[in-house]
Design an enzyme around this catalytic site. Structure first.
Site, mmCIF file in Angstrom:
data_model
loop_
_atom_site.group_PDB
_atom_site.id
_atom_site.type_symbol
_atom_site.label_atom_id
_atom_site.label_comp_id
_atom_site.label_asym_id
_atom_site.label_seq_id
_atom_site.Cartn_x
_atom_site.Cartn_y
_atom_site.Cartn_z
ATOM 1 N N ASP A 62 41.914 33.203 51.162
ATOM 2 C CA ASP A 62 40.997 32.652 50.168
ATOM 3 C C ASP A 62 41.143 31.121 50.213
ATOM 4 O O ASP A 62 42.128 30.599 50.748
ATOM 5 C CB ASP A 62 41.369 33.213 48.787
ATOM 6 N N ASP A 67 44.021 34.305 44.944
ATOM 7 C CA ASP A 67 44.570 33.871 43.652
ATOM 8 C C ASP A 67 43.791 34.396 42.448
ATOM 9 O O ASP A 67 44.238 34.224 41.320
ATOM 10 C CB ASP A 67 44.569 32.341 43.552
#
Ligand SMILES: [Mg+2]
Length: 271
Positions: free
Chosen positions: A33, A212
């Protein structure tokens, strides 16, 4: 004793093979990510700062992992390219609506986003009541951010629920950190990981995923089901098997792997 010496050489070769096996870069593919994982979250998406060495580290990792490195983000792939210039990485963008591998676009979002345009217009009007909150229009998805207007969070989450309900079954709401996003129902980071794993350079490898936020849980579920290594960056509750405290720690670990091939990825995350 020539025979013994030949046996020694064979033993050396066996040791070499064992060394190869111990190097995890042949067995794993890396999925990363971007926001909150590789770069620190900023007040607005445009303001994130890419650490100077990061693009080069990602490029070195790509060589290490035999090309099997991809970004998986809610951003458009074009935005990731701009942040990580001059490199173009494999990527799942817009939570998997866009997929690029080996320089080829494998998936693009459907062109008809007219219902979303109407929703964006009405959302902008309603946001006037909350200075600091703003709409990020990504053409095929729209997000509302309230990092700069934290008191508006609960009300804006309700507004987004109402708008997505009005759009009908083809759309869903994705909540995140001070953000809520409306996106096509099939947009899913787990799908992006699966689509990339089906590509030749990724095939047969186990996924390692760093994320996250809540949208990353779709990918973490897939990674866990495939016996991969899932990593949550930050304190958020997660189904990930491992945790790193913040993007700085994630960058440090990736820089280490770029410098020296990881022998045991899971051990590196435990230690
Ligand atoms: Mg993120």
């Amino acid at each position: 004793m020539t025979g013994d010496r030949r046996d020694d050489r064979r033993d050396d070769r066996r040791d070499d093979r064992r060394d190869d096996r111990r190097d995890d870069t042949c067995a794993y593919a890396l999925f990363l990510d971007f926001d909150g994982t590789l770069v620190d979250i900023a007040p607005t998406p445009e303001e994130v700062v890419v650490e100077a060495g990061l693009p080069t580290i990602l490029d070195a990792l790509r060589s290490r992992f035999g090309g099997a490195v991809a970004l998986v983000s809610g951003r458009r792939i074009a935005a990731l390219d701009a942040f990580l210039a001059p490199f173009l990485f494999d990527a799942g963008g817009l939570h998997g609506l866009e997929i690029r591998a080996g320089g080829r676009m494998l998936e693009r979002p459907a062109l008809d986003s007219a219902p979303l345009r109407a929703a964006a217009t009405s959302l902008r009007k309603r946001l006037l009541a909350w200075p600091g909150a703003f709409v990020e229009d990504k053409e095929h998805t729209i997000a509302v951010h309230w990092r700069l207007a934290p008191q508006a969070g609960a009300a804006l989450a309700d507004v987004m629920e109402e708008i997505v309900a009005g759009l009908g079954a083809g759309w869903r709401l994705q909540n995140g950190k001070a953000v809520a996003e409306i996106l096509p129902a099939h947009a899913d980071k787990g799908r992006a990981v699966e689509a990339l794993l089906a590509q030749e350079v990724y095939r047969g490898r186990k996924p390692v995923f760093f994320g996250d936020d809540m949208t990353d849980e779709d990918a973490i579920r897939i990674v866990n089901a495939r016996g991969g290594v899932s990593v949550n960056v930050g304190p958020r509750p997660s189904a990930a098997a491992f945790r790193l405290p913040d993007p700085r720690a994630a960058r440090a670990l990736l820089a280490r792997w770029a410098q020296e091939a990881p022998r045991d990825i899971a051990a590196d995350l435990t230690g």
